[in-house]
Design a protein around this motif. Structure first.
Motif, PDB file in Angstrom:
ATOM      1  N   ASN A  45       1.354  34.718 -10.454  1.00 30.05           N
ATOM      2  CA  ASN A  45       1.418  33.982 -11.716  1.00 30.05           C
ATOM      3  C   ASN A  45       1.762  32.505 -11.519  1.00 30.05           C
ATOM      4  O   ASN A  45       2.745  31.994 -12.057  1.00 30.05           O
ATOM      5  CB  ASN A  45       2.402  34.630 -12.685  1.00 30.05           C
ATOM      6  N   TYR A  46       0.922  31.859 -10.699  1.00 29.45           N
ATOM      7  CA  TYR A  46       1.064  30.415 -10.477  1.00 29.45           C
ATOM      8  C   TYR A  46       2.451  30.131  -9.930  1.00 29.45           C
ATOM      9  O   TYR A  46       2.847  30.773  -8.956  1.00 29.45           O
ATOM     10  CB  TYR A  46       0.767  29.680 -11.786  1.00 29.45           C
ATOM     11  N   THR A  47       3.211  29.237 -10.529  1.00 28.89           N
ATOM     12  CA  THR A  47       4.510  28.908  -9.950  1.00 28.89           C
ATOM     13  C   THR A  47       5.620  29.840 -10.435  1.00 28.89           C
ATOM     14  O   THR A  47       6.781  29.642 -10.079  1.00 28.89           O
ATOM     15  CB  THR A  47       4.913  27.466 -10.317  1.00 28.89           C
ATOM     16  N   PHE A  48       5.270  30.862 -11.241  1.00 24.81           N
ATOM     17  CA  PHE A  48       6.340  31.629 -11.901  1.00 24.81           C
ATOM     18  C   PHE A  48       7.288  32.287 -10.903  1.00 24.81           C
ATOM     19  O   PHE A  48       8.497  32.186 -11.037  1.00 24.81           O
ATOM     20  CB  PHE A  48       5.760  32.686 -12.837  1.00 24.81           C
ATOM     21  N   ARG A  49       6.722  32.977  -9.936  1.00 29.85           N
ATOM     22  CA  ARG A  49       7.581  33.600  -8.934  1.00 29.85           C
ATOM     23  C   ARG A  49       7.300  32.961  -7.585  1.00 29.85           C
ATOM     24  O   ARG A  49       6.367  33.327  -6.900  1.00 29.85           O
ATOM     25  CB  ARG A  49       7.365  35.108  -8.880  1.00 29.85           C
ATOM     26  N   SER A  50       8.090  31.982  -7.233  1.00 27.22           N
ATOM     27  CA  SER A  50       7.891  31.246  -5.987  1.00 27.22           C
ATOM     28  C   SER A  50       8.946  31.660  -4.973  1.00 27.22           C
ATOM     29  O   SER A  50       9.978  32.213  -5.332  1.00 27.22           O
ATOM     30  CB  SER A  50       7.997  29.747  -6.227  1.00 27.22           C
ATOM     31  N   ARG A  51       8.662  31.371  -3.721  1.00 27.14           N
ATOM     32  CA  ARG A  51       9.622  31.717  -2.673  1.00 27.14           C
ATOM     33  C   ARG A  51      10.679  30.624  -2.519  1.00 27.14           C
ATOM     34  O   ARG A  51      11.780  30.886  -2.074  1.00 27.14           O
ATOM     35  CB  ARG A  51       8.879  31.956  -1.357  1.00 27.14           C
ATOM     36  N   GLU A  52      10.308  29.414  -2.849  1.00 31.24           N
ATOM     37  CA  GLU A  52      11.275  28.322  -2.896  1.00 31.24           C
ATOM     38  C   GLU A  52      11.299  27.842  -4.333  1.00 31.24           C
ATOM     39  O   GLU A  52      10.248  27.515  -4.883  1.00 31.24           O
ATOM     40  CB  GLU A  52      10.858  27.185  -1.952  1.00 31.24           C
ATOM     41  N   PHE A  53      12.472  27.830  -4.943  1.00 31.67           N
ATOM     42  CA  PHE A  53      12.522  27.463  -6.356  1.00 31.67           C
ATOM     43  C   PHE A  53      13.841  26.762  -6.650  1.00 31.67           C
ATOM     44  O   PHE A  53      14.719  26.687  -5.798  1.00 31.67           O
ATOM     45  CB  PHE A  53      12.354  28.706  -7.234  1.00 31.67           C
ATOM     46  N   GLU A  54      13.931  26.239  -7.849  1.00 27.16           N
ATOM     47  CA  GLU A  54      15.112  25.465  -8.192  1.00 27.16           C
ATOM     48  C   GLU A  54      15.841  26.136  -9.344  1.00 27.16           C
ATOM     49  O   GLU A  54      15.213  26.559 -10.313  1.00 27.16           O
ATOM     50  CB  GLU A  54      14.688  24.049  -8.580  1.00 27.16           C
ATOM     51  N   GLN A  55      17.154  26.210  -9.205  1.00 27.16           N
ATOM     52  CA  GLN A  55      17.962  26.831 -10.252  1.00 27.16           C
ATOM     53  C   GLN A  55      18.879  25.810 -10.902  1.00 27.16           C
ATOM     54  O   GLN A  55      19.298  24.844 -10.266  1.00 27.16           O
ATOM     55  CB  GLN A  55      18.844  27.935  -9.648  1.00 27.16           C
ATOM     56  N   MET A  56      19.180  26.069 -12.162  1.00 27.14           N
ATOM     57  CA  MET A  56      20.221  25.300 -12.851  1.00 27.14           C
ATOM     58  C   MET A  56      21.233  26.339 -13.308  1.00 27.14           C
ATOM     59  O   MET A  56      20.915  27.172 -14.169  1.00 27.14           O
ATOM     60  CB  MET A  56      19.645  24.573 -14.073  1.00 27.14           C
ATOM     61  N   GLU A  57      22.399  26.310 -12.691  1.00 27.30           N
ATOM     62  CA  GLU A  57      23.369  27.365 -12.985  1.00 27.30           C
ATOM     63  C   GLU A  57      24.692  26.783 -13.445  1.00 27.30           C
ATOM     64  O   GLU A  57      25.168  25.786 -12.914  1.00 27.30           O
ATOM     65  CB  GLU A  57      23.614  28.241 -11.756  1.00 27.30           C
ATOM     66  N   LEU A  58      25.258  27.467 -14.424  1.00 26.87           N
ATOM     67  CA  LEU A  58      26.609  27.154 -14.870  1.00 26.87           C
ATOM     68  C   LEU A  58      27.464  28.396 -14.655  1.00 26.87           C
ATOM     69  O   LEU A  58      27.067  29.497 -15.043  1.00 26.87           O
ATOM     70  CB  LEU A  58      26.599  26.783 -16.360  1.00 26.87           C
ATOM     71  N   GLU A  59      28.589  28.205 -14.010  1.00 29.71           N
ATOM     72  CA  GLU A  59      29.580  29.287 -13.946  1.00 29.71           C
ATOM     73  C   GLU A  59      30.721  28.859 -14.854  1.00 29.71           C
ATOM     74  O   GLU A  59      31.405  27.874 -14.584  1.00 29.71           O
ATOM     75  CB  GLU A  59      30.078  29.506 -12.511  1.00 29.71           C
ATOM     76  N   PHE A  60      30.893  29.580 -15.937  1.00 30.81           N
ATOM     77  CA  PHE A  60      31.906  29.208 -16.922  1.00 30.81           C
ATOM     78  C   PHE A  60      33.061  30.202 -16.835  1.00 30.81           C
ATOM     79  O   PHE A  60      32.892  31.394 -17.119  1.00 30.81           O
ATOM     80  CB  PHE A  60      31.284  29.197 -18.327  1.00 30.81           C
ATOM     81  N   PHE A  61      34.226  29.700 -16.390  1.00 27.91           N
ATOM     82  CA  PHE A  61      35.360  30.573 -16.090  1.00 27.91           C
ATOM     83  C   PHE A  61      36.247  30.729 -17.324  1.00 27.91           C
ATOM     84  O   PHE A  61      36.642  29.737 -17.948  1.00 27.91           O
ATOM     85  CB  PHE A  61      36.156  30.001 -14.918  1.00 27.91           C
TER      86      PHE A  61
END
Length: 545
Positions: free
Chosen positions: A278-294
């Motif tokens: 599915n094009y770039t949907f599932r890539s082996r190298e990808f970028e995440q934006m993550e928040l860990e809210f404690f």
RNA sequence: GCGAGCGUAGCUCAGUGGUAGAGCUCCACCUUGCCAAGGUGGCUGUCGAGGGUUCAAAUCCCUUCGCUCGCUCCA
């Protein structure tokens, strides 16, 4: 993709993305490499805009969230603590009925400990400790109908006793009892059609057939230092989150934050996916934006609900319409054992409703594990209440590339334009009717559009127009990503900008020379408005809020 | 991972054993007073890669890589 139902084909989108410089296949000149993609001049602007609006919304506009940029390669123990090494590194088998994942080397042990195995052995009065068991066909059948139904509903013998037992027929005809090794017996009763599938291995939980053992090691391995040995083996991170957990203590000590507070990070992650698609949907190298809210234990649920709503609002703020988004609430049995809640935010891609972001309430699992594996305290001390605890965490985790893909899918529109400003939705694969012309337009929200404004002199062979226009361009370029174009007829230049999603085109004509006004043409409506040059920057700025 | 189909210019594609093509795009010049107008000229390809058959391969065969679709999978 099916070309019916006016659905955008990913081929069509990929073709535009390549033609206009949004996305290229990685290493294309060498035939490409599966699961890796490069962002071209426009694509990287688009992606930067996504990152920047997220960072502004999550970090800069909040007092209680701070940023972090952790390294991609970390100490291998990080991945033992996180459960990524050990849990999923060994070959795994999946039950085709109950969908449980099992380590291949533990399946037989699991079967021997299972309730249905014990029950079966008792029913046929076999002796499982020896390698051979003795039994009769009718005793097997009786067990299948009674206990088997309850204990092992997935077992072939239970689902379809006659077919399964046919393998016995020959032996049973000549003698009443059958001698067979215990393992063979179990594999036979798990096999519905021997000729088609060969002998199956049953699932310890439900008796269902298992897939072949497969490597589920989805982490990329590498070696730190020059020596390639197990001692030096480490991994490219499969998620950015662990960098945050591992640095929790340092951030807490230096940022003077108090619970509840968050640590956010944007960065690359790597997963050796079995089958990228599915094009770039599932890539082996990808970028995440993550928040860990404690958060304080016990407040998990309210914060989880808060972040789900915050994130839904954000997606709409970058131009994804509410009706194309959907929340998927995990059922209790779908949650990881340590999680108390998880909601996926899904987007209606042409290839189906798919996840953009997961928001999980992960309890104290991650910090506790790192505390256990590192021996360093992950506790938080509340001075006011004199309480000490390991914080719980709520984690909104989004895929940048998936969001970019959603924005591209959402923006892509084909229209048929008639003489009297008539606009028809185009029917994919068909020619426009007589008197109509096709237009392809990327309807990006101005906030994320790669280029905000294009500037044209009406005619390029009139130096006074070109010079005036150049002045306007130089001014606007200081404020916004801008595009200069003198080539071709004015209409052609408008369409070129439509195809890359530029929200505004400014044209300098002969009136400009006398009264310093220009026309500003809006991408979606194609309407033009005449305004003073001095008001251009503000006019564009209004739409970026 | 399995099965099927496909791979020719930046894009869309034609070309089934005999000198690699078209339309669009792109670039230059001319023309052009606002939505892909017109004219002239120009760039572009180891026909995905490697090997084989043949006097000769884009074309036939094998291998491989990539893409698409269907299963499978996606902690």
């Amino acid at each position: 993709m099916k070309n019916n139902e006016n659905k955008l084909s990913m081929d069509t989108l990929a073709s535009l993305c390549k033609r206009r410089g949004f996305i290229f296949q990685s290493s294309e000149i060498y035939g490409g490499i599966n699961g890796f993609w490069d962002y071209g001049p426009l694509g990287c602007e688009l992606k930067r805009n996504v990152r920047e609006t997220w960072w502004k919304n999550i970090v800069q506009n909040r007092e209680n969230v701070v940023g972090l940029d952790a390294s991609i390669i970390m100490h291998p123990k990080v991945w033992e603590a996180s459960g990524h090494v050990g849990g999923f590194q060994d070959p795994m088998q999946t039950c085709q009925i109950c969908k449980k994942h099992l380590r291949a080397d533990q399946v037989w042990e699991g079967i021997k400990e299972s309730a249905w195995f014990g029950s079966l052995v008792r029913a046929i009065e076999g002796v499982p400790d020896t390698n051979e068991v003795t039994f009769t066909g009718p005793s097997l059948l009786r067990w299948a109908i009674r206990d088997g139904k309850k204990l092992a509903p997935g077992l072939a013998l239970v689902r379809n006793p006659q077919v399964t037992l046919s393998w016995l027929a020959e032996k049973a005809n000549t003698t009443d009892t059958v001698n067979i090794s215990c393992i063979d017996l179990i594999r036979h009763v798990a096999t519905e059609q021997l000729a088609q599938t060969g002998l199956q291995t049953p699932c310890p939980h439900c008796g269902g057939p298992l897939t072949e053992p497969r490597q589920f090691n989805l982490m990329f391995e590498t070696y730190v230092g020059a020596i390639k040995s197990e001692d030096h083996k480490t991994y490219l991170r499969p998620e950015t989150a662990q960098g945050i957990f591992a640095q929790f203590g340092n951030v807490l000590a230096t940022s003077r934050q108090k619970i509840p507070f968050g640590i956010a990070q944007i960065g690359k992650a790597f997963r050796n996916e079995i089958n990228p698609r599915n094009y770039t949907f599932r890539s082996r190298e990808f970028e995440q934006m993550e928040l860990e809210f404690f958060v304080k234990p016990g407040t998990d649920q309210q914060w989880h609900e808060y972040w789900v709503e915050e994130r839904m609002k954000w997606y709409q703020s970058i131009g994804l319409p509410a009706e194309s988004l959907q929340k998927y609430v995990y059922k209790k049995e779908e949650l990881a054992h340590y999680a108390s809640a998880c909601v996926d935010i899904m987007y209606n891609f042409p290839f189906g409703m798919q996840e953009l972001e997961g928001i999980a309430a992960r309890g104290d699992f991650d910090l506790s594990r790192h505390q256990q594996f590192s021996g360093k305290s992950m506790e938080y001390f509340n001075q006011e209440t004199n309480e000490k605890f390991v914080p719980h965490v709520v984690e909104p985790s989004a895929g940048v590339d998936r969001i970019v893909l959603a924005l591209l899918c959402n923006a892509y529109k084909e229209e048929w334009l008639g003489k009297d400003n008539q606009v028809l939705p185009a029917e994919p694969g068909k020619q426009p009717p007589e008197g109509f012309e096709a237009r392809t337009v990327m309807r990006f929200h101005p906030k994320i559009a790669p280029v905000k404004v294009a500037v044209f002199p009406l005619l390029k062979n009139k130096p006074e127009l070109v010079e005036k226009a150049r002045g306007v361009f130089d001014t606007l370029q200081k404020w916004y990503p801008s595009f200069w174009d003198v080539a071709g007829a004015i209409g052609r230049r408008y369409r070129r900008q439509d195809e890359i999603g530029t929200p505004f085109c400014v044209t300098i004509d002969f009136d400009t020379l006398t009264n310093n006004t220009v026309t500003i043409r809006e991408r979606d409506s194609m309407k033009q408005e005449r305004i003073e040059i001095s008001k251009l920057a503000d006019k564009i700025h209004e739409t970026l809020a």
